[in-house]
Design an enzyme around this catalytic site. Structure first.
Site: not given
Ligand code: RIB
Ligand code: CA
Length: 317
Positions: A241
């Protein structure tokens, strides 16, 4: 050259995002600030230092920020996704950094770096938005030195940690609402709807692992994380992500965006932490009379193979 400050809760995909910034010759990484999130603040800070040490970045100042949300206690972390230490319990594979944290807090470091920067800076928050909300509240003058804020967070069609909410927003909804709905700094929101579509597969991970020692270690750090995503995706792979948001920060326009008003549900109910993007369109919003004008660019599409190739080519360098 893109001047960047990363606000982060490493976190496996955070590690990929920090690695991407360190591997990009067109990035001037001014600083890293840490926040609670995937694991506790002490661990996210330790992990940030170690990831920077892996890339030889003793020069980048690191400062710890919020260890809890703005208003309500929120003891939930994501160890089931990132491991007990935040890096699949393999953080010990990384070197310790000789240079520890800066002698200041995250908000003070953010404010100082922005003030000292000759040109406006891109801020890349990839964890809960607590530090960013505090910065904008305590240092309103800093807005003029922010080029844009590129946030990994939110979900337009769904959540991940709950049916409605994505983890970063859910971890501090009040902070997220301040940044997304109450501020007027140019903002790009990179939601999980798109980051999931950028998922990488086993072949991609194998290519990265075979690219050199740093690539091999990055893939090592995915063990717990990859197992979680392989189960949720139904195939061997993972979702980086934060690296997708970082790619947009480094290469503006890599992701296609649409402009929406975005609000955050802060009530204590099943939708707490939900990002509500008003996709009715400007005319309908105006005619309804319920329109405060604040809008953010929401990343909704991309050439997915081009994003994966951007990440692999830079991380393999
Ligand atoms: O939902 C994904 C996010 O939440 C990313 O930033 C992951 O590292 C967690 O922090
Ligand atoms: Ca993160």
């Amino acid at each position: 050259m893109t001047a960047l400050i990363i606000d982060t809760d490493p976190g496996v995909d955070d590690a990929f995002a920090i690695a991407l910034a360190c591997s990009s010759p067109d990035v001037d990484l001014l600083g890293v600030t840490t926040v609670f999130g995937n694991v506790g603040l002490a661990m996210t800070t330790r992990n940030a230092l170690r990831i920077l040490a892996l890339y030889g970045r003793e020069d980048v100042p690191v400062a710890a920020g919020a260890d809890r949300p703005l208003v309500y206690p929120h003891p939930h972390r994501a160890r089931y996704v990132h491991g007990e230490d935040g890096l699949s319990d393999r953080s010990n594979l990384l070197p310790e950094r000789a240079t520890g944290v800066a002698g200041t807090d995250a908000v003070s470091l953010l404010a100082r770096l922005l003030e000292e920067a000759p040109e406006p800076v891109t801020i890349v928050p990839i964890g809960p938005l607590t530090n960013i909300a505090l910065l904008l509240a305590a240092h309103p003058g800093a807005r003029g030195k922010i080029e844009r804020i590129v946030i990994m967070g939110g979900g337009i069609e769904r959540g991940n940690v709950t049916a409605a909410a994505e983890f970063n927003i859910w971890s501090d909804p009040e902070a997220a609402r301040r940044v997304l709905a109450e501020e007027d700094v140019p903002t790009v929101l990179v939601p999980l709807d798109l980051t999931h579509r950028c998922a990488v597969d086993a072949a991609w991970l194998d290519s990265l692992a075979g690219s050199g020692e740093r690539g091999r270690l990055l893939v090592e750090l995915t063990a717990t994380y990859r197992e979680f995503y392989s189960r949720t995706l139904g195939r061997d792979g993972t979702v980086v992500h934060d690296a997708v948001a970082m790619a947009e920060a480094i290469s503006p326009g890599l992701l296609a965006t649409e402009t929406y008003a975005v609000d955050v549900e802060c009530a204590h109910g099943p939708a707490r932490g939900m990002t509500v993007a008003d996709r009715r369109g400007a005319v309908a919003r105006e005619l309804s009379g319920v329109d405060d004008g604040r809008e953010v660019a929401v990343a909704v599409d991309a050439d997915l193979d081009a994003v994966r190739e951007f990440l692999l080519s830079r991380l393999s360098s």
